[in-house]
Design an enzyme around this catalytic site. Structure first.
Site, PDB file in Angstrom:
ATOM      1  N   ARG A 102       0.615  -1.411  -0.071  1.00  0.00           N
ATOM      2  CA  ARG A 102       0.234  -0.037   0.056  1.00  0.00           C
ATOM      3  C   ARG A 102       0.795   1.146  -0.070  1.00  0.00           C
ATOM      4  NH1 ARG A 102      -4.831  -0.284   1.955  1.00  0.00           N
ATOM      5  NH2 ARG A 102      -4.249  -1.990   3.212  1.00  0.00           N
ATOM      6  N   TYR A 120     -14.472  -3.895   2.845  1.00  0.00           N
ATOM      7  CA  TYR A 120     -13.893  -3.221   4.283  1.00  0.00           C
ATOM      8  C   TYR A 120     -14.851  -2.019   4.634  1.00  0.00           C
ATOM      9  CZ  TYR A 120      -9.985  -5.417   2.127  1.00  0.00           C
ATOM     10  OH  TYR A 120      -9.098  -6.447   1.547  1.00  0.00           O
ATOM     11  N   CYS A 138     -26.177  -4.509 -10.167  1.00  0.00           N
ATOM     12  CA  CYS A 138     -27.397  -4.752  -9.720  1.00  0.00           C
ATOM     13  C   CYS A 138     -27.023  -5.561  -8.287  1.00  0.00           C
ATOM     14  CB  CYS A 138     -28.131  -5.594 -10.400  1.00  0.00           C
ATOM     15  SG  CYS A 138     -28.602  -4.721 -12.264  1.00  0.00           S
TER      16      CYS A 138
END
Ligand code: PLP
Length: 427
Positions: free
Chosen positions: A273, A313, A343
């Site tokens: 990250r 999350y 959907c």
């Protein structure tokens, strides 16, 4: 202080390139990465002797090449990620290993590739040691240890402790060391990764655990890996990681371990990250502006098939607007909820953990304006899916002011390419 354009309510440019032009030229939904931000993060991590990128955060070949140019080595968690590493030009072997396979299992294709190329293995289970020995005999290996506790920004990113499937349970280390010896393996490193979004308090705990474990692992230990989990602010008010402190804690731990063992030990970190999150944006077009009771919705052409973090999350991403006709002075903000085309009621970018739909103050917008989702570079495109038969989004890397297409949009025909109708149904 670094400017953080991903936190402004209106954006016109990414890496100096007009967002409207990017959308025009490459279509939407579109992932855009600003290489400059990745290079800056590499620079910040230079003080660590070995930076190993956890490519699962964003594994596009162009991103891997960019990181290779900065001396960053790689972590691979699957056969596919090993193939990517080799394709990106990483040699299979070296010191430190340019590519490490870190996992809790070998599936058969991964074991085959590891054996064929002699890829270094970081074992997260004792069974992996057996299977590796059977495939290629005794090897230098590292062990991923579960220190008995974990920490993450969500239960789903907590990768330590008794609920976690990851790593070798800390109490089993002595047993595993004996097993390794029997199999002819040499344990040259220990690795602990307890989750994504670790704070410094937990880190001190991890360092302590590492020190204890290293004492048991003994004479052949050459490296310790602090894992990943370096946090990134997703909201303007969240603090940035105190990298000096983080580095200091690990360096001191490494030094104590070196003294304890009487020889130098290398320190690795394994961020995913941190290197890529803030470089990435998901650009989508607003296709409908609806009122449902008191609530205003913008519905855009990107959904959780493109960015799954909110639905998975309850993750927060900064949202900005880019008006097609230029951005006038920001007028009073309006509260909006933002959803995608799927959907599925969970297809909402403004949701909290548990699926509660919330709203954000945003500048006013019309159909045709662009929504820019910030801090989307990590665990964004890589978690993309074909749900609702949606093609995978295109990806663009902006390098010194020039946008390059690094993954073309998937074609609708490609969605069906692997499917077959059996003859009895073919009439
Ligand atoms: C996911 C992962 C990382 C990277 O985590 P970030 O939170 O993205 O830094 C590092 N090491 C291992 C073993 C991982 O599974």
């Amino acid at each position: 202080m670094e400017t953080r354009p991903w936190f402004s309510p209106l954006v016109e440019h990414i890496g100096g390139v007009s967002v409207a032009e990017l959308a025009e030229r490459f279509g939407t939904p579109l992932y855009v990465y600003d290489a400059e931000v990745i290079l800056r993060r590499c620079e910040q991590l230079r003080r660590f002797p070995v930076v190993r990128y956890a490519q699962k955060a964003c594994s596009n070949l162009a991103i891997l090449r960019l990181l290779r140019s900065q001396g960053v080595v790689l972590d691979a968690v699957s056969a596919g990620e090993i193939v990517r590493a080799l394709q990106a030009g990483y040699p299979a072997q070296g010191d430190p290993p340019p590519v490490v396979y870190t996992a809790d299992i070998f599936d058969r294709p991964a074991l085959e590739l590891v054996a064929r190329h002699g890829i270094h293995v970081n074992c997260g289970s004792a069974d992996m040691m057996d299977q590796l020995a059977e495939a290629v005999g005794g090897q230098e290996i590292t062990l991923r240890i579960n220190p008995g506790f974990g920490h993450g920004h969500s239960q789903k990113t907590n990768t330590g402790g008794p609920q976690s499937k990851h790593g070798i349970w800390h109490e089993q280390l002595p047993e595993c060391l004996k097993q390794a010896e029997r199999l002819g393996h040499r344990v040259v490193g220990l690795h602990v990764h307890i989750g994504s979004g670790t704070d410094l308090e937990h880190l001190a705990q991890v360092c302590q655990a590492m020190e204890q474990l290293a004492g048991q692992a003994g004479p052949h230990l050459r490296s310790i890996s602090a894992g990943g989990g370096l946090p990134v602010p997703y909201r303007p008010e969240e603090p940035e990681l105190d990298l000096d402190r983080y580095h200091q804690l690990w360096e001191q731990t490494r030094d104590r371990i070196s003294r304890q063992l009487g020889h130098p030990v290398q320190l690795e970190i394994e961020p995913g990250r941190f290197l890529v999150a803030e470089s990435g944006y998901l650009v989508a077009e607003i296709r409908a502006v609806k009122r449902q009771g008191e609530r205003t919705f913008w519905l855009v052409d990107a959904g959780f098939n493109d960015l799954a973090r909110p639905v998975m999350y309850g993750a927060y991403h900064p949202l900005s607007l880019c008006r097609r006709n230029g951005n006038p002075a920001p007028e009073p903000l309006v509260e909006v909820s933002v959803g995608g085309p799927l959907c599925e009621s969970g297809d909402i970018f403004t949701q909290e953990e548990g699926g509660y739909v919330v709203s954000r103050p945003m500048p006013q917008a019309q159909v045709g304006d662009l929504l820019v989702v910030g801090v989307a570079g990590a665990y964004g495109s890589v978690m993309g899916s074909n749900y609702n038969s949606k093609p995978l989004a295109a990806e663009v890397l902006v390098l010194e002011g020039t946008p390059y297409l690094i993954r073309r949009r998937q074609e609708l025909e490609e969605l069906l390419a692997n499917e077959q109708v059996p003859p009895p149904l073919a009439q």
